[in-house]
Design a protein around this motif. Structure first.
Motif, PDB file in Angstrom:
ATOM      1  N   ASN A 196       0.800  -1.219   0.000  1.00 48.21           N
ATOM      2  CA  ASN A 196       0.000   0.000   0.000  1.00 48.21           C
ATOM      3  C   ASN A 196       0.835   1.273   0.000  1.00 48.21           C
ATOM      4  O   ASN A 196       0.364   2.313  -0.471  1.00 48.21           O
ATOM      5  N   PHE A 197       2.061   1.206   0.513  1.00 47.71           N
ATOM      6  CA  PHE A 197       2.860   2.421   0.621  1.00 47.71           C
ATOM      7  C   PHE A 197       4.259   2.312   0.012  1.00 47.71           C
ATOM      8  O   PHE A 197       4.871   3.336  -0.298  1.00 47.71           O
ATOM      9  N   GLY A 198       4.768   1.123  -0.159  1.00 43.56           N
ATOM     10  CA  GLY A 198       6.065   0.974  -0.808  1.00 43.56           C
ATOM     11  C   GLY A 198       7.237   1.088   0.133  1.00 43.56           C
ATOM     12  O   GLY A 198       8.121   0.243   0.144  1.00 43.56           O
ATOM     13  N   SER A 199       7.289   2.138   0.934  1.00 40.87           N
ATOM     14  CA  SER A 199       8.411   2.348   1.844  1.00 40.87           C
ATOM     15  C   SER A 199       7.907   2.901   3.171  1.00 40.87           C
ATOM     16  O   SER A 199       6.781   3.404   3.265  1.00 40.87           O
ATOM     17  N   LYS A 200       8.739   2.820   4.189  1.00 37.68           N
ATOM     18  CA  LYS A 200       8.371   3.386   5.486  1.00 37.68           C
ATOM     19  C   LYS A 200       8.179   4.894   5.367  1.00 37.68           C
ATOM     20  O   LYS A 200       7.297   5.465   6.007  1.00 37.68           O
ATOM     21  N   TYR A 201       9.009   5.537   4.552  1.00 37.40           N
ATOM     22  CA  TYR A 201       8.858   6.982   4.366  1.00 37.40           C
ATOM     23  C   TYR A 201       7.450   7.331   3.887  1.00 37.40           C
ATOM     24  O   TYR A 201       6.829   8.269   4.384  1.00 37.40           O
ATOM     25  N   GLU A 202       6.934   6.565   2.935  1.00 34.04           N
ATOM     26  CA  GLU A 202       5.606   6.857   2.394  1.00 34.04           C
ATOM     27  C   GLU A 202       4.517   6.705   3.456  1.00 34.04           C
ATOM     28  O   GLU A 202       3.540   7.460   3.467  1.00 34.04           O
TER      29      GLU A 202
END
Length: 245
Positions: free
Chosen positions: A59-65
């Protein structure tokens, strides 16, 4: 594809995706809520949301997202209201400079009050690999609406820059000083605000940041005006914002 163009199965899948994203965002906000320091792994965020790590990644790709989406949610009541009013051509603050102070102070206050989330988001951004870095346009000139939207939705400080662009696009600031069509330039001020949150602690941080960012902006936008009373105007903005909290 808009909802009207989807079949029943596609609409169901999209509704589930939105609910899952919302669950992850809300759970992330609850994890970091009220904390000035500390961080959580993507595994801990997934556990708080009651989903698998793969679901967070899908759903977001990375922790940053994930952290960026949570941070943007904090700023949405301020930024989205301004941006929508500007689109409807009803955003006409009584005093554009006072509105600038109010905007920057509010962003700084929210970011400072949720410092753990803000700092963790910044760290996650700089931990991204080269391949995962957000989109940055090659030029500041002639950005298309789609390119501008993509830039704002991905780069660090994009939500802040979106609101700041609207604040500066008022009659209070000369047309040749508003950075119209130059979101990457405005982003530099948004980035500076976040870096100050990252490096500073203490109760006076929101006022200090408002002073630093607004002084820099006014030196460019209204260089011939007298800003000897800048602290008085910032204090007035602070009192207005704090009284509504």
């Amino acid at each position: 594809m808009v909802d009207e163009e989807m079949g029943p199965r596609q609409r169901g899948a999209e509704t589930k995706r939105r609910r899952t994203r919302e669950l992850i965002i809300v759970s992330t906000l609850e994890l970091y809520d009220g904390k000035a320091e500390g961080d959580y792994t993507r595994d801990e965020i997934a556990a708080a949301a009651g989903v698998g790590v793969a679901t967070v990644h899908n759903n977001f790709g990375s922790k940053y997202e994930v952290l960026r989406a949570a941070y943007d949610r904090l700023l949405s009541p301020l930024v989205d209201t301004i941006v929508e009013a500007r689109k409807q051509r009803v955003y006409k603050p009584r005093d554009g400079v006072d509105e600038l102070f109010r905007y920057i102070y509010t962003v700084a206050k929210v970011s400072h009050e949720h410092r753990a989330l803000t700092v963790s988001m910044i760290r996650a951004y700089f931990d991204l690999s080269v391949d995962d870095l957000p989109y940055v346009p090659d030029s500041e000139d002639d950005l298309t609406e789609k390119e501008a939207r993509r830039f704002l939705d991905t780069v660090l400080g994009g939500k802040i820059a979106e609101g700041l662009f609207a604040v500066l696009d008022t009659e209070a600031f000369p047309a040749d000083k508003q950075y119209k069509g130059s979101l990457p330039t405005i982003f530099l001020y948004a980035d500076a605000l976040l870096m100050k949150i990252y490096h500073r602690k203490g109760d006076g941080v929101p006022v200090e940041i408002t002073r630093d960012i607004c002084t820099a902006l006014l030196a460019v936008c209204l260089p011939e005006d007298d800003w000897s009373d800048i602290m008085g105007r910032i204090e007035a903005a602070k009192n207005m914002v704090d009284s509504r909290a």
